[in-house]
Design a protein around this motif. Structure first.
Motif, short mmCIF file in Angstrom:
data_model
loop_
_atom_site.label_atom_id
_atom_site.label_comp_id
_atom_site.label_asym_id
_atom_site.label_seq_id
_atom_site.Cartn_x
_atom_site.Cartn_y
_atom_site.Cartn_z
N ILE A 17 0.88 -1.34 -0.02
CA ILE A 17 0.02 -0.02 -0.03
C ILE A 17 0.92 1.22 -0.08
N ASP A 18 1.82 1.07 0.84
CA ASP A 18 2.83 2.36 0.85
C ASP A 18 3.44 2.55 -0.66
N ASN A 19 3.78 1.55 -1.19
CA ASN A 19 4.39 1.53 -2.67
C ASN A 19 3.43 2.22 -3.44
N ILE A 20 2.21 1.98 -3.47
CA ILE A 20 1.09 2.33 -4.42
C ILE A 20 0.89 3.77 -4.09
N ARG A 21 0.81 4.13 -2.65
CA ARG A 21 0.78 5.86 -2.38
C ARG A 21 2.07 6.39 -2.90
N SER A 22 2.92 5.97 -2.62
CA SER A 22 4.07 6.67 -3.28
C SER A 22 4.22 6.88 -4.45
N THR A 23 3.94 5.86 -5.28
CA THR A 23 4.25 5.66 -6.75
C THR A 23 3.11 6.60 -7.22
N LEU A 24 1.96 6.41 -7.00
CA LEU A 24 1.01 7.44 -7.76
C LEU A 24 1.22 8.98 -7.18
N ALA A 25 1.85 9.11 -5.95
CA ALA A 25 2.12 10.54 -5.64
C ALA A 25 3.15 11.21 -6.42
N HIS A 26 3.96 10.40 -6.92
CA HIS A 26 5.19 11.08 -7.68
C HIS A 26 4.75 10.66 -9.22
N LEU A 27 3.75 10.16 -9.72
CA LEU A 27 3.51 9.79 -11.04
C LEU A 27 3.04 11.21 -11.73
N ASN A 28 3.28 11.48 -12.77
CA ASN A 28 2.89 12.38 -13.65
C ASN A 28 1.64 11.92 -14.48
N PRO A 29 0.62 12.61 -14.19
CA PRO A 29 -0.71 11.84 -14.83
C PRO A 29 -0.66 12.29 -16.32
N ALA A 30 -0.03 13.36 -16.77
CA ALA A 30 0.04 13.53 -18.09
C ALA A 30 1.03 12.76 -18.91
N ALA A 31 2.20 12.37 -18.20
CA ALA A 31 3.03 11.46 -18.82
C ALA A 31 2.31 10.17 -19.09
N PHE A 32 1.57 9.81 -17.87
CA PHE A 32 0.86 8.55 -18.10
C PHE A 32 -0.19 8.77 -19.09
N ASP A 33 -0.86 9.83 -19.26
CA ASP A 33 -1.69 9.71 -20.42
C ASP A 33 -1.17 9.63 -21.94
N GLU A 34 -0.03 10.40 -21.96
CA GLU A 34 0.78 10.19 -23.07
C GLU A 34 1.18 8.82 -23.44
N ALA A 35 1.61 8.11 -22.44
CA ALA A 35 1.98 6.82 -22.58
C ALA A 35 0.93 5.75 -23.17
N CYS A 36 -0.33 6.07 -22.72
CA CYS A 36 -1.47 5.41 -23.16
C CYS A 36 -1.90 5.80 -24.62
N ALA A 37 -1.50 7.08 -24.74
CA ALA A 37 -2.10 7.40 -26.20
C ALA A 37 -0.96 6.88 -27.29
N LEU A 38 0.12 6.73 -26.89
CA LEU A 38 1.17 6.17 -27.58
C LEU A 38 0.77 4.76 -27.77
#
Lengths: 290, 290
Positions: free
Chosen positions: B111-132
């Motif tokens: 759970i800690d990992n998930i929290r930390s991962t999501l907190a640092h993740l850039n949603p725009a980057a994620f969206d871009e990755a998904c689009a690609l």
DNA sequence: GTGCGTCTGTGATAAATTTTTCACAATTCT
DNA sequence: AGAATTGTGAAAAATTTATCACAGACGCAC
């Protein structure tokens, strides 16, 4: 629907001073063991607070509800929410994204799955499963299906390091009956089967059972039919906002099992890991630093 | 009065095997958000479980209650008790196990990992990755290493249904250079690389880059050297109380990506899924019910 | 103490909802 | 094909809720 924020408890406490004697009596009784008392019949609540029925009816409306049932519905809603999150629920995981972003919705769902899975899991059963898997005197078969073969694979890969004497079987392959020829009484099958449950997997389980093998099953909340044959069933919740089911929670359990089995077998494992490290170093397959 | 020990939840779980389809459906619905759903009207419970009213009535009596109100009274009793007992429950995930149990420790870490991962993740980057990844005009290569090939496999398997034009590459195989011969400018590589970072993977990434491909990288917090070549890096925290790292959080991101890509491509995907369903039905590989 | 206004309980009743049960049809499993 | 399970629709029974009118209780000011 407007006030998702303010709980009934809040609302009552806030108004506590403005209430009359009987109303306060009632209010305190509601708060006394909240929310249980408010979920029973109106009559019981009145009696419990030593107030009359009309007093309850009057006050519920005073609090802004259409009637007692309406009040109860809201209470149940709160109960649902609070059961979901002992800790802060309405935080967003990816702070930079709105709460409707798929990242937040999906993570919410997975956390819920984890919570629910662990809450319903029997630790003794889990321990028993780990003990079975750790027992090196039993040959270990790991079985996955069409979707779950990745999880099976993951478990297999780690178990390969931790212990000898194991085989990876894909129930979707038509070679699996061959493996069963070698299965002896007391051997252990770890089987993954989530919906849509696979006929091959079920048949494999039946034959394993017939040969006197023990079965540890990873399945979902609807439970694969294999569960009737299994010595231990580990049930995961897998619901996410997607056309697919989630393997994340199952993965969590698998990893936990790996860790637990490794601890049980630590004496023999550490040597094996040591050797593995050395082999990697010598082959220069990996980089130590970036 | 006699059974202060056994909760209704226990009792239901215990009998789960002996129940029939509709009853199990109902049972799971009750456990789903326990105990809130059982405290509402019988009709609502039936509807929520997609079960008929008589089924509920029958089962409640099967469980040993005089009637639905009796059942509710007991539920409220449990609720009272659980509210009274200070806590200890809400701290641990698997309530039945002590907090030092590996189930609780491991889950805490994830759970800690998930929290930390999501907190640092850039949603725009994620969206871009998904689009690609969703772009069907680009050929999609999915690359995994020794450990991560399971994740790569998982992604590949789902992408196969969602879109055409993709290839699964194992960097540990010595055949991967062949694949690169076909790679064109604008193609997309989804690469998994966590510690220990693999030389093969890095080389593959370099060659892909040289051919003008776009790179989406799943890596850990220490970041594979591939990240310097990647258009988008998705970084996961993977620390758990184990000799191994955790893939659970990465799995979460992968699944979220699958869901997002599926949504982007929904129009074309739904037909493909429909066909797939029909093929499964006709081959009778799967069972519909238990 | 008296009077006044407010609050509360009583008991009854009407209205609404919920629970329980039935017989039979439809479905699913074996 | 037969047995077991489940859903349907309806109706009856039971419970619960909402109200009402009125009487008694209480607090408070005079």
């Amino acid at each position: 629907m407007a006030d998702a924020q303010e709980t009934i408890s809040d609302r009552i406490q806030h108004q506590l001073d403005a209430l009359t004697r009987a109303e306060r009596q009632l209010a305190l009784s509601i708060l006394e063991d909240y929310p249980a008392s408010g979920l029973g019949p109106l009559t019981a609540l009145a009696k419990g607070a030593n107030v009359s029925v009309p007093t309850v009816a009057r006050m519920v409306q005073k609090l802004g509800f259409k009637g007692y049932p309406d009040f109860q519905t809201q209470l149940r809603g709160e109960l649902r929410d609070s059961a979901k999150s002992p800790l802060a629920k309405h935080e967003t995981w990816a702070g930079a994204a709105p709460s409707e972003h798929i990242l937040n919705r999906f993570t919410d769902a997975v956390i819920d799955n984890i919570r629910s899975t662990l809450a319903h899991l029997n630790p003794a059963a889990f321990d028993e499963a780990c003990a079975l898997v750790a027992d090196q005197s039993r040959h270990l078969y790991i079985v996955g299906g069409r979707i779950t073969h990745t999880l099976a694979d993951y478990l297999f890969m780690h178990m390969q390091v931790i212990r000898p004497n194991l085989t990876h079987v894909r129930s979707t392959s038509n070679t699996w009956p061959h493996y069963l020829l070698n299965a002896n009484e007391g051997d252990v099958f770890v089987i993954f089967d989530v919906r849509r449950y696979e006929n091959n997997t079920l048949k494999l389980a039946q034959m394993a059972r017939a040969r006197g093998a023990r079965i540890v099953l990873f399945t979902d909340q609807w439970r694969s039919p294999v569960h009737r044959l299994a010595d231990v069933s580990l049930t995961c919740r897998i619901i996410v906002p997607s056309a697919w089911d989630s393997a994340a929670t199952t993965m969590l359990l698998v990893e936990t099992m790996i860790s637990a089995v490794q601890t049980l077998n630590w004496e023999s494992t550490k040597d094996r890991m040591q050797e593995l490290e050395e082999m990697f170093d010598s082959t220069k397959l990996f980089r130590k630093f970036t």
